[in-house]
Write a protein that holds these residues in place. Structure first.
Motif, mmCIF file in Angstrom:
data_model
loop_
_atom_site.group_PDB
_atom_site.id
_atom_site.type_symbol
_atom_site.label_atom_id
_atom_site.label_comp_id
_atom_site.label_asym_id
_atom_site.label_seq_id
_atom_site.Cartn_x
_atom_site.Cartn_y
_atom_site.Cartn_z
ATOM 1 N N GLU A 376 0.812 -1.073 -0.111
ATOM 2 C CA GLU A 376 -0.122 0.001 0.069
ATOM 3 C C GLU A 376 0.946 1.129 0.222
ATOM 4 O OE1 GLU A 376 -2.955 2.405 3.175
ATOM 5 O OE2 GLU A 376 -2.843 0.227 3.251
ATOM 6 N N ARG A 378 2.222 5.133 0.240
ATOM 7 C CA ARG A 378 1.611 6.193 1.105
ATOM 8 C C ARG A 378 2.159 7.301 0.305
ATOM 9 N NH1 ARG A 378 -0.683 5.349 5.911
ATOM 10 N NH2 ARG A 378 -1.776 3.433 5.693
ATOM 11 N N ASN A 379 3.545 7.204 0.041
ATOM 12 C CA ASN A 379 4.089 8.380 -0.673
ATOM 13 C C ASN A 379 4.945 8.038 -1.998
ATOM 14 O OD1 ASN A 379 4.002 10.962 0.861
ATOM 15 N ND2 ASN A 379 4.483 9.628 2.343
ATOM 16 N N HIS A 417 2.240 6.231 -6.748
ATOM 17 C CA HIS A 417 1.964 7.500 -5.917
ATOM 18 C C HIS A 417 1.088 6.991 -4.819
ATOM 19 C CE1 HIS A 417 3.600 10.438 -9.060
ATOM 20 N NE2 HIS A 417 3.377 9.365 -9.696
ATOM 21 N N GLY A 418 1.071 7.618 -3.560
ATOM 22 C CA GLY A 418 0.257 7.079 -2.634
ATOM 23 C C GLY A 418 -1.271 7.803 -2.890
ATOM 24 N N GLY A 419 -2.158 6.978 -2.726
ATOM 25 C CA GLY A 419 -3.525 7.053 -3.060
ATOM 26 C C GLY A 419 -3.952 6.495 -4.391
#
Length: 442
Positions: A376, A378-379, A417-419
Motif C-alpha cells: 500500500e 503512502r508516498n 503515488h500514494g492514494g
C-alpha cells in the motif's frame, strides 16, 4: 524496581495493532465524544470493545481517555458512556475533571483512575490530594524538572507516576489553552483544538499609553527546582499579531520575536533521560500522537522499546536513538523542562513544517503466491530508488533498490503515488504483512 511501561497512542485500531507489534506494553485510546482528541479519534463504541479484546488477547493493557472538561450538557451522556465503557473492562480511565472522576468512582470503582496531564499536577501536595480521592496514577505535567518529579515520588511513593517522553508539546500548561476557541471557535478543552498556536503570524509594533512587557531573565532567576522565575521590564510601545488568514485583525501581544511562529513549540524527546526518569520514580513512559500515522507509531515504539530494553540490560546504546527518531515527522527536539527551562529554544520561530530525514513510502499488506509483495503506497516510489525496509526488530532491517513494479492490472510502472492504488514488487529478503518501507528525503 520494575521495568517502566512503554505507553503508546492509539488513534484507531490499526495504529493500536502497529504500536503493539513494534514494542508497546500498553496503549491509550479515546472514548468517543469525550477525549481531548475528539476530531482525530476514529473509535466508536464497538471499536473500543474490539480494541480492548485484542489488547487483552496479547496480555497487554489499554487505558481509555475521558479527559475533557464537560459543561452541564455533556454530563448525562458522559455518565452513560462511562457505564458502557466500564462494562468493556479497560485497564484504567484517564480523567481530568473532578466531577467526572467522582462519577467514575461511583459507577465503576473497580476500574483504576489515572489523572490526565490536563489536570496540571505539578507538586506533591496535589499528588497527595488525588491519591486520597482514589486516583492510582498521575500523568505529570510536562513542565516539570527531574528534581520536581523525584520530589513528588519521594513525598507520595504510593501513587504511580507517568510522564510524557516524546511528541508534540502544547504552548499552554499541559493543554489548558483557550487560543483555539478564540481564533476558530474550537475548544481545546472539549477535544477540538485547531492548533492555532502553530499558525503564521505577523508582528507589528505600536505605541499607546500602557506599555507592554518583555521577559528579561538571567540564569540567576532560576529556582532551586530549575523553574524559570522571570523578572519583567517595560517595553517601549505595544506589539500586535496579525494571523495570516485574518488580515487587518490585530491582536495585542507582548512577544517581540518579529515575523516568526512565536507559539510553535518544538517537540519533546526525552529518550536520553529514561534512566533518570526511572530513578525519579516514573513507571510509565508515555508517547504523544493519537492523530499521527502508523509509521510514526511503529518507528517511535520500536526505538523506545530498544532504548528501554538496553537500559534495563545496563548496556550503552547500540545506535543513535535521536537520529532514528528524526526519521519521523518532528519540529526539532528538546528534552522539555527536565534539566532546565528551554526558554527561546522551546519554539521554532522560522516556520511551521515537519522536519524529518525520511519519508514513509508504504506498508506491506500481503505476500502473494508468486512471492511478490502487495504494498500500500503512502508516498511516491520510483523504480531504481533505494528504500529502507524496517521491522519490529532492528536486526531484520535492510535496504534495497526498487526493481520491477506492477499495478493491480499487471501493468509495469516507473513510479507509484500514494492514494493511486497498491503495487506489487519483489523484496530481496523475506518480509511479512505489517513491515514498513521508507526512503531518505532529498
Amino acid at each position: 524496581m520494575q521495568t517502566p511501561e512503554l505507553l503508546m497512542p492509539a488513534g484507531d485500531l490499526e495504529k493500536l495493532k502497529f504500536a503493539f507489534a513494534y514494542g508497546a506494553d500498553a496503549v491509550y485510546a479515546g472514548v468517543p465524544m469525550f477525549s481531548l482528541r475528539a476530531r482525530e479519534n476514529r473509535f466508536k463504541t464497538h471499536g473500543i470493545k474490539e480494541a480492548i479484546d485484542y489488547t487483552h488477547s496479547l496480555g497487554k493493557k489499554i487505558y481509555l481517555t475521558v479527559n475533557i472538561f464537560p459543561h452541564n450538557s455533556k454530563l448525562d451522556p458522559m455518565i452513560n458512556a462511562i457505564e458502557q465503557m466500564a462494562e468493556l473492562k479497560p485497564d484504567a480511565f484517564i480523567m481530568a475533571d473532578p466531577g467526572v472522576i467522582y462519577f467514575a468512582r461511583k459507577i465503576a470503582p473497580q476500574i483504576p483512575i489515572h489523572l490526565s496531564t490536563q489536570a496540571n499536577n505539578i507538586n506533591w501536595a496535589s499528588a497527595m490530594f488525588w491519591r486520597d480521592l482514589g486516583v492510582t496514577r498521575i500523568i505529570l505535567s510536562r513542565e516539570l524538572s527531574l528534581k520536581e518529579v523525584r520530589t513528588i515520588h519521594e513525598k507520595v511513593p504510593d501513587i504511580e507516576l507517568e510522564f510524557f517522553v516524546h511528541g508534540s508539546i502544547c504552548m499552554a500548561y499541559s493543554g489548558r489553552c483557550l487560543l483555539s476557541n478564540y481564533m476558530s471557535y474550537r475548544d481545546a478543552n472539549q477535544g477540538t483544538c485547531s492548533h492555532s498556536c502553530r499558525w503564521q503570524y505577523k508582528v507589528y509594533k505600536g505605541y499607546e499609553e500602557n506599555p507592554g512587557y518583555e521577559v528579561a531573565a538571567t540564569e540567576d532567576e532560576m529556582t532551586e527546582d530549575g523553574v524559570y522565575d522571570p523578572v519583567y521590564r517595560p517595553l517601549e510601545g505595544n506589539f500586535y499579531l496579525e494571523e495570516q488568514q485574518r488580515p487587518g485583525e490585530f491582536l495585542e501581544t507582548d512577544e517581540d520575536e518579529f515575523g516568526t511562529y512565536i507559539m510553535n513549540s518544538r517537540d519533546l524527546c526525552a529518550i536520553e533521560y529514561l534512566q533518570e526518569l526511572k530513578d525519579a520514580g516514573v513507571v510509565s513512559f508515555k508517547v504523544e500522537g493519537r492523530s499521527k500515522s502508523i509509521y510514526y507509531a511503529a518507528s517511535v515504539a520500536r526505538t523506545y522499546r530498544k532504548a528501554i530494553d538496553e537500559m534495563e540490560l545496563g548496556i550503552k546504546p547500540t545506535f543513535d536513538y535521536v537520529t532514528e527518531l528524526a526519521k519521523t515527522a518532528n519540529r526539532g527536539f528538546i528534552p522539555g523542562f527536565l534539566v532546565a527551562n528551554p526558554k527561546e529554544k522551546a519554539q521554532w520561530y522560522e516556520k511551521n513544517v515537519q522536519l524529518q530525514t525520511h519519508e514513509f513510502s508504504g506498508v506491506v499488506r500481503e505476500i502473494m503466491p508468486d512471492g511478490l509483495a502487495r504494498l500500500e503506497v503512502r508516498n511516491r516510489i520510483d523504480v531504481g530508488q533505494e528504500v529502507e525496509v524496517f521491522f519490529p526488530d532492528f536486526r531484520d532491517d535492510f535496504t534495497q533498490r526498487i526493481g520491477l513494479m506492477k499495478n493491480t492490472d499487471g501493468e509495469i510502472l516507473d513510479a507509484a503515488h500514494g492514494g493511486a492504488g497498491d503495487i506489487f514488487f519483489k523484496f530481496e529478503r523475506p518480509v511479512q504483512p505489517g513491515v514498513l518501507v521508507r526512503r531518505e528525503r532529498v
